[in-house]
Design an enzyme around this catalytic site. Structure first.
Site, PDB file in Angstrom:
ATOM      1  N   CYS A   1       2.208  -6.796   7.748  1.00 19.81           N
ATOM      2  CA  CYS A   1       1.911  -5.951   8.911  1.00 19.81           C
ATOM      3  C   CYS A   1       1.088  -6.693   9.968  1.00 19.81           C
ATOM      4  CB  CYS A   1       1.199  -4.682   8.464  1.00 19.81           C
ATOM      5  SG  CYS A   1      -0.101  -4.971   7.246  1.00 19.81           S
TER       6      CYS A   1
ATOM      7  N   HIS B   1      -5.041  -1.042  10.937  1.00 19.11           N
ATOM      8  CA  HIS B   1      -5.847  -2.224  11.241  1.00 19.11           C
ATOM      9  C   HIS B   1      -6.167  -2.198  12.739  1.00 19.11           C
ATOM     10  CE1 HIS B   1      -4.417  -3.776   7.417  1.00 19.11           C
ATOM     11  NE2 HIS B   1      -3.182  -3.904   7.843  1.00 19.11           N
TER      12      HIS B   1
HETATM   13  N1  LIG Z   1       1.043  -1.027   2.173  1.00 16.41           N
HETATM   14  C1  LIG Z   1       0.982  -1.790   3.235  1.00 16.41           C
HETATM   15  O1  LIG Z   1       0.148  -1.578   4.135  1.00 16.41           O
HETATM   16  C2  LIG Z   1       1.927  -2.951   3.404  1.00 16.41           C
HETATM   17  C3  LIG Z   1       2.201  -3.387   4.699  1.00 16.41           C
HETATM   18  C4  LIG Z   1       3.099  -4.443   4.888  1.00 16.41           C
HETATM   19  C5  LIG Z   1       3.663  -5.064   3.782  1.00 16.41           C
HETATM   20  N2  LIG Z   1       3.347  -4.629   2.525  1.00 16.41           N
HETATM   21  C6  LIG Z   1       3.981  -5.327   1.392  1.00 16.41           C
HETATM   22  O2  LIG Z   1       5.040  -4.522   0.894  1.00 16.41           O
HETATM   23  C7  LIG Z   1       5.175  -4.714  -0.521  1.00 16.41           C
HETATM   24  C8  LIG Z   1       5.053  -3.361  -1.219  1.00 16.41           C
HETATM   25  O3  LIG Z   1       3.770  -2.822  -0.932  1.00 16.41           O
HETATM   26  P1  LIG Z   1       3.467  -1.258  -1.035  1.00 16.41           P
HETATM   27  O4  LIG Z   1       2.174  -1.062  -0.344  1.00 16.41           O
HETATM   28  O5  LIG Z   1       4.651  -0.471  -0.623  1.00 16.41           O
HETATM   29  O6  LIG Z   1       3.240  -1.113  -2.603  1.00 16.41           O
HETATM   30  P2  LIG Z   1       3.071   0.252  -3.425  1.00 16.41           P
HETATM   31  O7  LIG Z   1       2.129  -0.061  -4.516  1.00 16.41           O
HETATM   32  O8  LIG Z   1       2.789   1.398  -2.526  1.00 16.41           O
HETATM   33  O9  LIG Z   1       4.524   0.490  -4.032  1.00 16.41           O
HETATM   34  C9  LIG Z   1       5.097  -0.361  -4.966  1.00 16.41           C
HETATM   35  C10 LIG Z   1       6.118   0.422  -5.770  1.00 16.41           C
HETATM   36  O10 LIG Z   1       6.776  -0.482  -6.642  1.00 16.41           O
HETATM   37  C11 LIG Z   1       6.808   0.097  -7.944  1.00 16.41           C
HETATM   38  N3  LIG Z   1       6.907  -0.959  -8.951  1.00 16.41           N
HETATM   39  C12 LIG Z   1       5.933  -1.576  -9.638  1.00 16.41           C
HETATM   40  N4  LIG Z   1       6.445  -2.516 -10.445  1.00 16.41           N
HETATM   41  C13 LIG Z   1       7.772  -2.479 -10.285  1.00 16.41           C
HETATM   42  C14 LIG Z   1       8.864  -3.187 -10.844  1.00 16.41           C
HETATM   43  N5  LIG Z   1       8.695  -4.153 -11.757  1.00 16.41           N
HETATM   44  N6  LIG Z   1      10.103  -2.869 -10.434  1.00 16.41           N
HETATM   45  C15 LIG Z   1      10.305  -1.904  -9.510  1.00 16.41           C
HETATM   46  N7  LIG Z   1       9.301  -1.207  -8.940  1.00 16.41           N
HETATM   47  C16 LIG Z   1       8.057  -1.493  -9.336  1.00 16.41           C
HETATM   48  C17 LIG Z   1       5.566   0.948  -8.041  1.00 16.41           C
HETATM   49  O11 LIG Z   1       5.684   1.943  -9.034  1.00 16.41           O
HETATM   50  C18 LIG Z   1       5.510   1.531  -6.625  1.00 16.41           C
HETATM   51  O12 LIG Z   1       6.284   2.706  -6.507  1.00 16.41           O
HETATM   52  C19 LIG Z   1       4.097  -5.746  -0.902  1.00 16.41           C
HETATM   53  O13 LIG Z   1       4.665  -7.032  -0.804  1.00 16.41           O
HETATM   54  C20 LIG Z   1       3.066  -5.578   0.196  1.00 16.41           C
HETATM   55  O14 LIG Z   1       2.265  -6.725   0.367  1.00 16.41           O
HETATM   56  C21 LIG Z   1       2.510  -3.561   2.320  1.00 16.41           C
END
Ligand SMILES: NC(=O)c1ccc[n+]([C@@H]2O[C@H](COP(=O)([O-])OP(=O)(O)OC[C@H]3O[C@@H](n4cnc5c(N)ncnc54)[C@H](O)[C@@H]3O)[C@@H](O)[C@H]2O)c1
Length: 344
Positions: free
Chosen positions: A143, A223
């Protein structure tokens, strides 16, 4: 009829569920399934919204069965029905999943929690859509990095950018999990300068002269960045605004209109009827922005939960060559999500 790109979303969390909904709005792609390992209310919502749910691990399958969640298969079954997998699992899981995607011969998109070297390509639509065309994989940068690349690329396109130095106030955790982690009554600086976001922006555009420092703050909504940019020459505020307007994903608000903090801007997104109150644009305070000689100062907001969603939709089109024209894909995505440079 237009060929539908079959998209699987692996990980139905903060980012995954939003990507699912954004893909559903496109006329050239469809969601074929959602993979996860959890078996709580969030996955039940996926089922309730009509998505096929796939259990990624044996333990996940068992937990889902016990929770009464009907599954449509396992990880391999999910990969078998997809043209592209968008991996939205927690940081570092994407790296090992990438091996599985390669074995299955399916294209894949990782998110910003993963390292550049895993895909060898980092994506930000307005900067490098074309270099992702037909690739096996890309990584949509995080992000904060997305916001940096969008804004600095706009200044670069106008031949205004010399070097940029930014301080990032980072949200401590995501709203839905603030009962489980986060910080309170403190400010936590990252131990090193540069923080990782500056170098990460260079993974999209190595020419950017950018240094960032970051500090974690006890909030969840977004942010906030402060930037000091050295321009190539003396210029006016209007010329800088014009440069930023060249990005359709940079928008403007005014303090003078009462939009003077991130909670007010969030309320505006909710008033606009955005799903989850999401803000896909980098939102710059127009009236705060200042030029002085060849220096530029400005601050903006980044909705960490939303900014990468349009980028991911474009990355799907780029990998599958569904559209070789970046501008056409960007406009299509923008239109579907109601992305707008002027909210009020
Ligand atoms: N949250 C943010 O602000 C944000 C912003 C930009 C990028 N990201 C990136 O996006 C990605 C996901 O982040 P998020 O915040 O959505 O995470 P999150 O924790 O909200 O969601 C992750 C999901 O994946 C599932 N999961 C866990 N292990 C798994 C597996 N082995 N197989 C399939 N599913 C599995 C979890 O149960 C959960 O539902 C990360 O790389 C993060 O760095 C996050």
């Amino acid at each position: 009829m237009m060929k539908q790109i079959k998209v699987a979303v692996n990980g139905y969390g903060v980012i995954g569920k939003r990507i699912v909904e954004a893909v559903q709005l496109q006329d050239d792609m469809e969601v074929v399934g959602v993979g996860d390992v959890a078996a709580d209310w969030r996955i039940k919502m996926a089922l309730k919204k009509g998505h096929a749910v796939f259990a990624n691990t044996d333990e996940g399958a068992k937990a889902m069965q016990e929770a009464g969640i009907r599954t449509s298969g396992d990880f391999n079954d999910l990969l078998n029905v997809a043209d592209v997998v968008v991996d939205c699992t927690p940081k570092k899981f994407g790296a090992s999943n990438a091996e599985q995607y390669k074995l299955a011969g399916v294209k894949y998109i990782l998110q910003g929690g993963e390292k550049h070297k895993i895909t060898g390509h980092s994506f930000s639509a307005e900067s490098n859509y074309t270099s992702a065309l037909g690739r096996e994989a890309t990584r949509v940068v995080s992000c904060n990095t997305t916001s940096i690349v969008r804004t600095l690329s706009a200044l670069k396109r106008a031949n205004l950018l010399k070097k940029a130095r930014g301080t990032l106030l980072r949200r401590a955790t995501d709203p839905w999990e603030s009962h489980m982690n986060g910080i309170m009554n403190t400010l936590v600086p990252e131990p090193e300068i540069p923080s990782h976001q500056g170098p990460d922006a260079q993974s999209v555009d190595p020419e950017l002269d950018v240094v960032t420092a970051a500090i974690k703050v006890p909030i969840t909504l977004s942010h906030l960045h402060y930037w000091n940019v050295q321009l190539t020459r003396q210029t006016s505020k209007e010329e800088v605004l014009e440069a930023f307007r060249s990005s359709s994903r940079i928008a403007f608000v005014r303090m003078s209109e009462g939009l003077s903090a991130n909670n007010a801007v969030k309320e505006l997104m909710l008033d606009l009827g955005r799903p989850y109150g999401d803000m896909y644009e980098v939102v710059i305070w127009e009236d705060m922005l200042k030029t002085e000689g060849n220096e530029l100062y400005y601050a903006y907001l980044v909705d960490n939960q939303a900014i990468v969603i349009p980028e991911t939709v474009d990355a799907i089109r780029a990998l599958t060559r569904a559209d070789s024209d970046p501008q056409r894909s960007i406009e299509k995505t923008n239109h579907s999500l109601g992305i707008n440079q002027f909210f009020v």
